[in-house]
Design a protein around this motif. Structure first.
Motif, mmCIF file in Angstrom:
data_model
loop_
_atom_site.group_PDB
_atom_site.id
_atom_site.type_symbol
_atom_site.label_atom_id
_atom_site.label_comp_id
_atom_site.label_asym_id
_atom_site.label_seq_id
_atom_site.Cartn_x
_atom_site.Cartn_y
_atom_site.Cartn_z
ATOM 1 N N ASP A 42 30.052 30.272 14.972
ATOM 2 C CA ASP A 42 30.827 31.495 15.117
ATOM 3 C C ASP A 42 32.320 31.168 15.018
ATOM 4 O O ASP A 42 32.820 30.271 15.701
ATOM 5 C CB ASP A 42 30.511 32.141 16.476
ATOM 6 N N CYS A 43 33.037 31.920 14.177
ATOM 7 C CA CYS A 43 34.443 31.612 13.921
ATOM 8 C C CYS A 43 35.347 31.890 15.118
ATOM 9 O O CYS A 43 36.514 31.490 15.135
ATOM 10 C CB CYS A 43 34.942 32.379 12.692
ATOM 11 N N ARG A 44 34.819 32.575 16.146
ATOM 12 C CA ARG A 44 35.630 32.839 17.336
ATOM 13 C C ARG A 44 35.667 31.646 18.287
ATOM 14 O O ARG A 44 36.451 31.640 19.243
ATOM 15 C CB ARG A 44 35.084 34.069 18.076
ATOM 16 N N LEU A 45 34.831 30.663 18.033
ATOM 17 C CA LEU A 45 34.777 29.479 18.896
ATOM 18 C C LEU A 45 35.662 28.376 18.328
ATOM 19 O O LEU A 45 35.560 28.040 17.142
ATOM 20 C CB LEU A 45 33.343 28.958 19.013
ATOM 21 N N GLN A 49 40.169 23.443 21.129
ATOM 22 C CA GLN A 49 41.171 24.181 21.898
ATOM 23 C C GLN A 49 40.730 24.369 23.334
ATOM 24 O O GLN A 49 41.477 24.053 24.271
ATOM 25 C CB GLN A 49 41.452 25.540 21.257
ATOM 26 N N PHE A 50 39.509 24.903 23.569
ATOM 27 C CA PHE A 50 39.151 25.147 24.969
ATOM 28 C C PHE A 50 38.727 23.880 25.700
ATOM 29 O O PHE A 50 38.688 23.855 26.925
ATOM 30 C CB PHE A 50 38.126 26.277 25.137
ATOM 31 N N LEU A 51 38.460 22.795 24.960
ATOM 32 C CA LEU A 51 38.191 21.508 25.603
ATOM 33 C C LEU A 51 39.458 20.669 25.733
ATOM 34 O O LEU A 51 39.443 19.630 26.395
ATOM 35 C CB LEU A 51 37.166 20.713 24.786
ATOM 36 N N GLN A 52 40.517 21.133 25.083
ATOM 37 C CA GLN A 52 41.779 20.387 25.042
ATOM 38 C C GLN A 52 41.529 18.951 24.571
ATOM 39 O O GLN A 52 42.018 17.982 25.162
ATOM 40 C CB GLN A 52 42.467 20.407 26.411
ATOM 41 N N ALA A 53 40.772 18.830 23.487
ATOM 42 C CA ALA A 53 40.413 17.524 22.927
ATOM 43 C C ALA A 53 41.266 17.234 21.703
ATOM 44 O O ALA A 53 41.639 18.138 20.949
ATOM 45 C CB ALA A 53 38.930 17.501 22.554
ATOM 46 N N VAL A 54 41.560 15.961 21.505
ATOM 47 C CA VAL A 54 42.338 15.530 20.340
ATOM 48 C C VAL A 54 41.401 14.861 19.348
ATOM 49 O O VAL A 54 40.268 14.491 19.699
ATOM 50 C CB VAL A 54 43.466 14.564 20.754
ATOM 51 N N TRP A 224 28.258 27.509 28.328
ATOM 52 C CA TRP A 224 28.172 28.844 27.729
ATOM 53 C C TRP A 224 29.537 29.497 27.817
ATOM 54 O O TRP A 224 30.139 29.554 28.884
ATOM 55 C CB TRP A 224 27.129 29.677 28.467
ATOM 56 N N PHE A 225 30.034 29.968 26.659
ATOM 57 C CA PHE A 225 31.395 30.491 26.579
ATOM 58 C C PHE A 225 31.378 32.017 26.520
ATOM 59 O O PHE A 225 30.747 32.604 25.636
ATOM 60 C CB PHE A 225 32.091 29.928 25.334
ATOM 61 N N ASP A 226 32.066 32.625 27.472
ATOM 62 C CA ASP A 226 32.218 34.083 27.512
ATOM 63 C C ASP A 226 33.450 34.434 26.680
ATOM 64 O O ASP A 226 34.584 34.299 27.142
ATOM 65 C CB ASP A 226 32.378 34.532 28.966
ATOM 66 N N ILE A 227 33.239 34.881 25.451
ATOM 67 C CA ILE A 227 34.334 35.086 24.509
ATOM 68 C C ILE A 227 35.349 36.127 24.984
ATOM 69 O O ILE A 227 36.561 35.870 24.967
ATOM 70 C CB ILE A 227 33.785 35.446 23.111
ATOM 71 N N PRO A 244 31.299 29.574 36.153
ATOM 72 C CA PRO A 244 32.580 29.317 35.495
ATOM 73 C C PRO A 244 33.157 27.961 35.893
ATOM 74 O O PRO A 244 33.036 27.539 37.047
ATOM 75 C CB PRO A 244 33.474 30.461 35.989
ATOM 76 N N VAL A 245 33.754 27.287 34.923
ATOM 77 C CA VAL A 245 34.383 25.996 35.197
ATOM 78 C C VAL A 245 35.751 26.257 35.829
ATOM 79 O O VAL A 245 36.659 26.785 35.192
ATOM 80 C CB VAL A 245 34.541 25.168 33.906
#
Length: 259
Positions: A42-45, A49-54, A224-227, A244-245
């Motif tokens: 899904d292009c919304r994921l 970015q949300f993991l703040q990974a490089v 599981w990501f709540d968009i 939620p994390v």
């Protein structure tokens, strides 16, 4: 296409130096990837970015519906990019954590829910997507319908009951699960959470991974990501549901890791 090409030109002029410096740092420090992250296309994921990974930290595998094909040596679906990615990441690169991440309003899962009683709709030979969903998603809807009647499903949406009490495992001890115990989400999202757990349980079906899971060298997780809320949920086996994390959740996770 013009926007994509314009983005490349902007990258070349403004961001490429920083990108190359990051890649060089990864190579010089021999950064070890932290996780294999299996999620939907899904292009919304945007996992980095949300993991703040490089670059260099995450192996990302994407497909419609964050599927992990169940390994069945007697079946025809034993070969898959997902299985190959797990071997490449976990065995060849020594990655210890595998995450299966689903999300809200998943079009693949929504299709499974819509056609959960009409499996013939997913057998269209000229549709690669329907063939994919049929091959790897029907296990989810079969179990969902076996566990929860149509009445229970609708009552859960009204907040009158909770879909739960089923057992699952990610290769080690079984735990009792509940889906959306606060009844915050529509039925399609409840199925999506259930589906994510089912797909995570498929990791242990791969013989090449089982010995590492048994010793704890490979650990399987479900997210599981709540968009709409931009909120990531982590499955907590001791609670038996996604939560939620948050900072407090992180502290609880650290305590478990150290114990």
């Amino acid at each position: 296409m013009n926007k994509l090409l314009r983005g490349i030109v902007t990258f070349n002029s403004k961001n490429r130096k920083n990108y190359l410096a990051g890649i060089q740092k990864v190579e010089e420090q021999i950064v070890k990837p932290m996780a294999v992250f299996i999620t939907c296309m899904d292009c919304r994921l945007d996992p980095p970015q949300f993991l703040q990974a490089v670059p260099g930290e995450i192996f990302i595998i994407r497909n419609p519906g964050n599927m992990v094909p169940f390994f069945d040596p007697a079946g025809q679906h034993t070969l898959s990019a997902e299985g190959g990615g797990l071997e490449l990441g976990c065995i060849m690169n020594g990655i210890g954590d595998v995450v299966v991440c689903g999300h809200s309003d998943c079009k693949a899962v929504n299709s499974l829910y819509t056609q959960r009683y009409d499996h013939a709709m997913l057998q269209e030979p000229n549709s690669p997507l329907k063939s994919w969903l049929s091959a790897h998603g029907l296990r989810t809807v079969h179990k969902f319908n076996e566990l929860f009647s149509e009445e229970e499903q609708q009552r859960s949406v009204k907040g009158e009951t909770i879909l739960g009490g089923f057992k699952l495992n990610f290769g080690l001890d079984s735990f009792v699960c509940h889906v959306d115990p606060e009844n915050k989400f529509p039925i399609e999202d409840k199925l999506s959470q259930f589906h994510t757990l089912q797909q995570a349980s498929h990791i242990a079906s791969y013989p090449i991974l089982r010995p590492y899971i048994a010793t704890g060298d490979i650990r399987v997780h479900a997210m599981w990501f709540d968009i709409p809320r931009g909120e990531m949920h982590l499955f907590n086996a001791s609670r038996g549901h996604f939560a939620p994390v948050t900072e407090s959740e992180l502290e609880e996770w650290k305590d478990k890791e150290q114990s």
